[in-house]
Design a protein around this motif. Sequence first.
Motif, PDB file in Angstrom:
ATOM      1  N   MET A   1       0.586  -0.918   0.248  1.00 49.02           N
ATOM      2  CA  MET A   1      -0.100   0.090   0.378  1.00 49.02           C
ATOM      3  C   MET A   1       0.842   1.318   0.257  1.00 49.02           C
ATOM      4  O   MET A   1       1.833   1.273   0.609  1.00 49.02           O
ATOM      5  N   ARG A   2       0.139   2.638  -0.728  1.00 48.80           N
ATOM      6  CA  ARG A   2       1.338   3.507  -0.679  1.00 48.80           C
ATOM      7  C   ARG A   2       0.415   4.984  -0.125  1.00 48.80           C
ATOM      8  O   ARG A   2      -0.772   4.441  -1.391  1.00 48.80           O
ATOM      9  N   TRP A   3       0.563   5.551   0.828  1.00 49.50           N
ATOM     10  CA  TRP A   3      -0.522   6.319   0.651  1.00 49.50           C
ATOM     11  C   TRP A   3       0.356   7.497  -0.544  1.00 49.50           C
ATOM     12  O   TRP A   3       1.491   7.712  -0.299  1.00 49.50           O
TER      13      TRP A   3
ATOM     14  N   ASP B   1      -8.011   8.891   1.982  1.00 55.61           N
ATOM     15  CA  ASP B   1      -7.885   9.098   3.493  1.00 55.61           C
ATOM     16  C   ASP B   1      -9.438  10.367   3.529  1.00 55.61           C
ATOM     17  O   ASP B   1      -9.163  11.472   4.209  1.00 55.61           O
TER      18      ASP B   1
ATOM     19  N   SER C   1      -5.049   6.312   0.405  1.00 57.96           N
ATOM     20  CA  SER C   1      -4.011   4.575   0.124  1.00 57.96           C
ATOM     21  C   SER C   1      -4.283   4.001  -1.204  1.00 57.96           C
ATOM     22  O   SER C   1      -5.855   3.607  -0.992  1.00 57.96           O
TER      23      SER C   1
END
Length: 285
Positions: free
Chosen positions: A69-71, A129, A142
């Motif tokens: 996962m990446r924000w 978010d 995300s």
Amino acid sequence: MNQELLNAYRWQRRHYVGNVYPRNRDRLTWNPASEALKAARADVANGKARYPQSSGYGPAYKERGSKHMRWIEKPSTCGLRFVGYADKIAGLNHSGYYVDNDQNEIVRGVVFQMPGRNGHARFIAGYEDWNNGKADSDGPVSLDFGEVISEFVGSYGDDNAGTRDAARAADQIAEWVAESERNYHAAWQAGNRFAELGEEIAETKTAILDLIPEIRKAGAMLDTFPHAHKILHQTLCSRLADIRKARKERRALSEGDYIDEWIPGWNSRDLDLVAAFNNAAGITA
């Protein structure tokens, strides 16, 4: 490449152009490197200064069911197009999941489209978010880069199947995130209540310590006032009972037991939840 040209190139590289497929001209994709360099050189020649914006990629982290996962602070700067909310795309009978036991905030699954490749539309699932903006307004999200959903579209294909698959995946991620958040809040609320009870116990102890000297000072005089003697004795016993009750509740809180609908219990074997409990309780060990 000098800094001025480099800045212009980076800006142009993140600029968007129409999709290469005629039927998808309105879809956005990254500017090809060769075209970005040409445009950057033109900017420098014309004295046009460019200031590339940070993509806002956060470091990779694990979420239940996903290892990558990446924000992302601003998806559009990363060449990602917002497709829609998972619940709307998949036709679900909800509009998100509650992230707290007070049911004040929700998290929604989202679907984004990446630049296409070899005739395939590529979709990525994730969640909005909820603390920092709306995904449909280019707010932070995300996304699960560990699983890109690819659907062949070519010149005649239909990418609806890909978006639906991504929507179901996004909804599942949002549900997992909401559950994790509720568990965290439950542990934190339990720890906060634990701390409050500790303060109440300390205050009650102080009151008892103040009362005992008064009783001793009165001494034999209380024998001539049996009613007053009884009231003082009942007060002392009541406050001691309050301490026992508070200590019992603190034990239950620390073990993760159900207290009420606002403190519904938590898994005391989960180290992350233990950390949340300790943080709220003021426990540093």
